[in-house]
Scaffold this motif. Structure first.
Motif, PDB file in Angstrom:
ATOM      1  N   VAL A 125       0.818  -1.216   0.000  1.00 16.00           N
ATOM      2  CA  VAL A 125       0.000   0.000   0.000  1.00 16.00           C
ATOM      3  C   VAL A 125       0.856   1.272   0.000  1.00 16.00           C
ATOM      4  O   VAL A 125       0.639   2.164  -0.811  1.00 16.00           O
ATOM      5  CB  VAL A 125      -0.964   0.007   1.212  1.00 16.00           C
ATOM      6  CG1 VAL A 125      -1.678   1.334   1.354  1.00 16.00           C
ATOM      7  CG2 VAL A 125      -1.973  -1.131   1.104  1.00 16.00           C
ATOM      8  N   VAL A 126       1.825   1.340   0.903  1.00 19.33           N
ATOM      9  CA  VAL A 126       2.582   2.581   1.097  1.00 19.33           C
ATOM     10  C   VAL A 126       3.733   2.724   0.106  1.00 19.33           C
ATOM     11  O   VAL A 126       3.936   3.793  -0.470  1.00 19.33           O
ATOM     12  CB  VAL A 126       3.113   2.667   2.548  1.00 19.33           C
ATOM     13  CG1 VAL A 126       3.998   3.893   2.749  1.00 19.33           C
ATOM     14  CG2 VAL A 126       1.956   2.670   3.539  1.00 19.33           C
ATOM     15  N   PHE A 127       4.496   1.646  -0.086  1.00 23.21           N
ATOM     16  CA  PHE A 127       5.701   1.724  -0.913  1.00 23.21           C
ATOM     17  C   PHE A 127       5.498   1.184  -2.325  1.00 23.21           C
ATOM     18  O   PHE A 127       6.441   1.087  -3.097  1.00 23.21           O
ATOM     19  CB  PHE A 127       6.857   0.993  -0.220  1.00 23.21           C
ATOM     20  CG  PHE A 127       7.189   1.566   1.127  1.00 23.21           C
ATOM     21  CD1 PHE A 127       7.704   2.842   1.257  1.00 23.21           C
ATOM     22  CD2 PHE A 127       6.973   0.828   2.283  1.00 23.21           C
ATOM     23  CE1 PHE A 127       8.008   3.373   2.500  1.00 23.21           C
ATOM     24  CE2 PHE A 127       7.272   1.350   3.534  1.00 23.21           C
ATOM     25  CZ  PHE A 127       7.792   2.622   3.643  1.00 23.21           C
ATOM     26  N   ARG A 128       4.257   0.815  -2.653  1.00 23.34           N
ATOM     27  CA  ARG A 128       3.903   0.336  -4.000  1.00 23.34           C
ATOM     28  C   ARG A 128       4.716  -0.893  -4.435  1.00 23.34           C
ATOM     29  O   ARG A 128       5.053  -1.051  -5.599  1.00 23.34           O
ATOM     30  CB  ARG A 128       4.052   1.443  -5.035  1.00 23.34           C
ATOM     31  CG  ARG A 128       3.301   2.708  -4.729  1.00 23.34           C
ATOM     32  CD  ARG A 128       1.845   2.533  -5.074  1.00 23.34           C
ATOM     33  NE  ARG A 128       1.160   3.826  -4.946  1.00 23.34           N
ATOM     34  CZ  ARG A 128       0.032   3.976  -4.291  1.00 23.34           C
ATOM     35  NH1 ARG A 128      -0.535   2.944  -3.731  1.00 23.34           N
ATOM     36  NH2 ARG A 128      -0.537   5.143  -4.206  1.00 23.34           N
ATOM     37  N   GLN A 129       5.039  -1.759  -3.481  1.00 18.61           N
ATOM     38  CA  GLN A 129       5.748  -2.996  -3.790  1.00 18.61           C
ATOM     39  C   GLN A 129       4.723  -4.046  -4.220  1.00 18.61           C
ATOM     40  O   GLN A 129       3.615  -4.083  -3.701  1.00 18.61           O
ATOM     41  CB  GLN A 129       6.544  -3.469  -2.575  1.00 18.61           C
ATOM     42  CG  GLN A 129       7.612  -2.478  -2.171  1.00 18.61           C
ATOM     43  CD  GLN A 129       8.238  -2.788  -0.820  1.00 18.61           C
ATOM     44  OE1 GLN A 129       7.735  -3.600  -0.053  1.00 18.61           O
ATOM     45  NE2 GLN A 129       9.334  -2.121  -0.518  1.00 18.61           N
ATOM     46  N   THR A 130       5.093  -4.865  -5.171  1.00 26.38           N
ATOM     47  CA  THR A 130       4.140  -5.832  -5.714  1.00 26.38           C
ATOM     48  C   THR A 130       4.117  -7.120  -4.896  1.00 26.38           C
ATOM     49  O   THR A 130       5.114  -7.512  -4.296  1.00 26.38           O
ATOM     50  CB  THR A 130       4.478  -6.170  -7.181  1.00 26.38           C
ATOM     51  OG1 THR A 130       5.787  -6.727  -7.241  1.00 26.38           O
ATOM     52  CG2 THR A 130       4.410  -4.940  -8.052  1.00 26.38           C
ATOM     53  N   LEU A 131       2.962  -7.744  -4.883  1.00 19.40           N
ATOM     54  CA  LEU A 131       2.781  -9.058  -4.286  1.00 19.40           C
ATOM     55  C   LEU A 131       2.226  -9.982  -5.357  1.00 19.40           C
ATOM     56  O   LEU A 131       1.151  -9.731  -5.888  1.00 19.40           O
ATOM     57  CB  LEU A 131       1.800  -8.992  -3.111  1.00 19.40           C
ATOM     58  CG  LEU A 131       2.225  -8.180  -1.894  1.00 19.40           C
ATOM     59  CD1 LEU A 131       1.077  -8.074  -0.897  1.00 19.40           C
ATOM     60  CD2 LEU A 131       3.440  -8.815  -1.238  1.00 19.40           C
ATOM     61  N   ASP A 132       2.979 -11.032  -5.679  1.00 16.76           N
ATOM     62  CA  ASP A 132       2.480 -11.972  -6.672  1.00 16.76           C
ATOM     63  C   ASP A 132       1.660 -13.067  -5.981  1.00 16.76           C
ATOM     64  O   ASP A 132       1.555 -13.109  -4.750  1.00 16.76           O
ATOM     65  CB  ASP A 132       3.618 -12.554  -7.516  1.00 16.76           C
ATOM     66  CG  ASP A 132       4.654 -13.311  -6.700  1.00 16.76           C
ATOM     67  OD1 ASP A 132       4.456 -13.504  -5.484  1.00 16.76           O
ATOM     68  OD2 ASP A 132       5.667 -13.714  -7.287  1.00 16.76           O
ATOM     69  N   LEU A 133       1.060 -13.932  -6.772  1.00 20.03           N
ATOM     70  CA  LEU A 133       0.172 -14.965  -6.237  1.00 20.03           C
ATOM     71  C   LEU A 133       0.872 -15.889  -5.236  1.00 20.03           C
ATOM     72  O   LEU A 133       0.312 -16.160  -4.162  1.00 20.03           O
ATOM     73  CB  LEU A 133      -0.471 -15.770  -7.370  1.00 20.03           C
ATOM     74  CG  LEU A 133      -1.490 -16.817  -6.939  1.00 20.03           C
ATOM     75  CD1 LEU A 133      -2.650 -16.154  -6.182  1.00 20.03           C
ATOM     76  CD2 LEU A 133      -1.998 -17.592  -8.140  1.00 20.03           C
ATOM     77  N   PRO A 134       2.094 -16.373  -5.519  1.00 25.76           N
ATOM     78  CA  PRO A 134       2.747 -17.216  -4.508  1.00 25.76           C
ATOM     79  C   PRO A 134       2.969 -16.493  -3.168  1.00 25.76           C
ATOM     80  O   PRO A 134       2.840 -17.096  -2.106  1.00 25.76           O
ATOM     81  CB  PRO A 134       4.083 -17.589  -5.156  1.00 25.76           C
ATOM     82  CG  PRO A 134       3.814 -17.515  -6.619  1.00 25.76           C
ATOM     83  CD  PRO A 134       2.852 -16.367  -6.781  1.00 25.76           C
TER      84      PRO A 134
END
Length: 111
Positions: free
Chosen positions: A78-87
């Protein structure tokens, strides 16, 4: 809710604040966030020590670290715009399920 669970919850929040400030400190080059890191982690470990009066270290640490992992990943997203993939999402879901299993079914969660 027993006070040691509240203490553990506040420890998780302090650790999350400290880790978020660690990212914001830009490798300890910004004074304000660097001070927050030290204070937040110090408070988190103090509260963990208090929690150990009522919970075994393995259970307490599993809840603290697992909750912190999930919260930091969400803050990073949310804050640092880091991505989270499905795994990553599946793994964090499994961590949360593990915490729930400990809380709901383990007889060792409190001594």
């Amino acid at each position: 809710m027993p006070t040691h669970f509240i203490t553990l919850l506040v420890a998780v929040i302090c650790e999350t604040i400290g880790t978020t400030a660690l990212q914001a400190s830009q490798q300890f080059t910004k004074l304000g966030p660097s001070v927050i890191v030290v204070v937040a982690y110090g408070l988190a470990f103090y509260l963990l020590a208090l929690t150990l009066k009522h919970m075994p270290v393995g259970i307490m640490y599993a809840i603290w670290s697992g909750s912190g992992i999930v919260l930091i990943a969400l803050i990073g997203w949310v804050v640092f715009r880091q991505t989270l993939d499905l795994p990553a999402i599946i793994g964090m879901t499994l961590i949360l399920v593990g915490i729930l299993v400990i809380q709901l079914f383990s007889k060792t969660a409190v001594h």
